[in-house]
Design an enzyme around this catalytic site. Structure first.
Site, mmCIF file in Angstrom:
data_model
loop_
_atom_site.group_PDB
_atom_site.id
_atom_site.type_symbol
_atom_site.label_atom_id
_atom_site.label_comp_id
_atom_site.label_asym_id
_atom_site.label_seq_id
_atom_site.Cartn_x
_atom_site.Cartn_y
_atom_site.Cartn_z
ATOM 1 N N ASN A 143 0.939 -0.975 0.224
ATOM 2 C CA ASN A 143 -0.090 0.158 -0.065
ATOM 3 C C ASN A 143 0.823 0.726 0.087
ATOM 4 O O ASN A 143 0.314 2.396 -0.894
ATOM 5 C CB ASN A 143 -0.514 0.286 1.498
ATOM 6 C CG ASN A 143 -2.355 -1.305 0.924
ATOM 7 O OD1 ASN A 143 -2.533 -1.465 -0.150
ATOM 8 N ND2 ASN A 143 -2.688 -1.253 1.588
ATOM 9 N N TYR A 144 2.015 0.835 0.906
ATOM 10 C CA TYR A 144 2.722 2.122 1.014
ATOM 11 C C TYR A 144 2.919 2.169 -0.433
ATOM 12 O O TYR A 144 3.471 3.901 -1.024
ATOM 13 C CB TYR A 144 4.159 2.361 2.089
ATOM 14 C CG TYR A 144 4.999 3.160 1.902
ATOM 15 C CD1 TYR A 144 4.832 4.209 2.525
ATOM 16 C CD2 TYR A 144 6.186 2.615 1.496
ATOM 17 C CE1 TYR A 144 5.997 5.073 2.118
ATOM 18 C CE2 TYR A 144 7.385 3.608 1.039
ATOM 19 C CZ TYR A 144 7.561 4.925 1.871
ATOM 20 O OH TYR A 144 8.389 5.821 1.847
#
Length: 234
Positions: A143-144
């Site tokens: 996600n990052y």
């Protein structure tokens, strides 16, 4: 001239505010949470504005407060959220939304409001801080990394959209400054796969910023500041 630095409350953003002031800039810094160290920036004359980037209304307030400065010539999008991918699917989705808002939506919203102001000043620049791992995403940080890659893509689009009035570039840090939660085993593992075999510290990022500000023929560029770490991940 004035610079807006997001994520000014700690680490790189705090350091960049100090360096910009020393270089003669007027500085506006965005921070999420109050902390005692911010008094140092206030003592230097930095205008500090609290804004939680997960709240669009607070981003809008920051944008409009900054737009009052006619001498705005630089935005450094540095604010970041970071943590490993959660195990629970519902929390993964919440993480993704949070990272998206900090890394993509907030810079997009700020650029919408502030680009016309930047365009009124000579050699205006936007610098987006991304990450070398956008080129070699690890599932543990999906996600990052995905939202940092999205920030890169938006910056490249903006470089075309705002030219020739505003230059837009990115800086891709590697292991410049480990987090407190990185244990010694993790640090040694990363450095063992970094050709220069050491933490870079914050100064090399400032040197990259100076390069982008000083070279008037750079837009749509991405500068890796990683000690060669990206050679081991792609």
């Amino acid at each position: 001239m004035r610079a807006l630095v997001t994520g000014a409350g700690r680490r790189l953003g705090f350091y960049l505010c100090e360096q910009l002031v020393a270089a003669g800039w007027q500085v506006t810094g965005q921070y999420r949470s109050e902390r005692p160290e911010l008094e140092r920036l206030r003592a230097l004359g930095v205008e500090l504005i609290q804004a939680d980037f997960t709240r669009p209304e607070e981003v809008a307030a920051l944008a409009h407060a900054t737009a009052r400065h006619e001498d705005l010539g630089l935005i450094i999008h540095n604010a970041s959220a970071f943590e490993p991918l959660a195990e629970d699917p519902a929390e993964q989705l919440a993480q993704f939304d949070r990272f998206y808002r900090v890394h993509m939506a907030a810079p997009f919203q700020l650029n919408q409001v502030l680009a016309p102001r930047l365009a009124c000043n000579a050699n205006a620049s936007i610098i987006q801080i991304t990450d070398i791992y956008i080129h070699g995403p690890a599932p543990r940080f999906a996600n990052y990394v995905a939202t940092k890659a999205g920030a890169h893509s938006l910056a490249m689009s903006l470089a075309r959209q705002l030219a020739p009035a505003v230059r837009v570039n990115t800086i891709e840090p590697g292991p410049i400054l480990f987090l407190d939660e990185h244990d010694e085993a993790w640090r040694q593992q990363v450095l063992a796969r970094t050709p220069l075999a050491r933490e870079g510290g914050l100064e090399p990022i400032w040197q990259a910023v100076q390069l982008l500000l000083g070279n008037h023929y750079m837009t749509g560029a991405s500068i890796k500041v990683d000690g060669g770490r990206s050679l081991a991940i792609i």
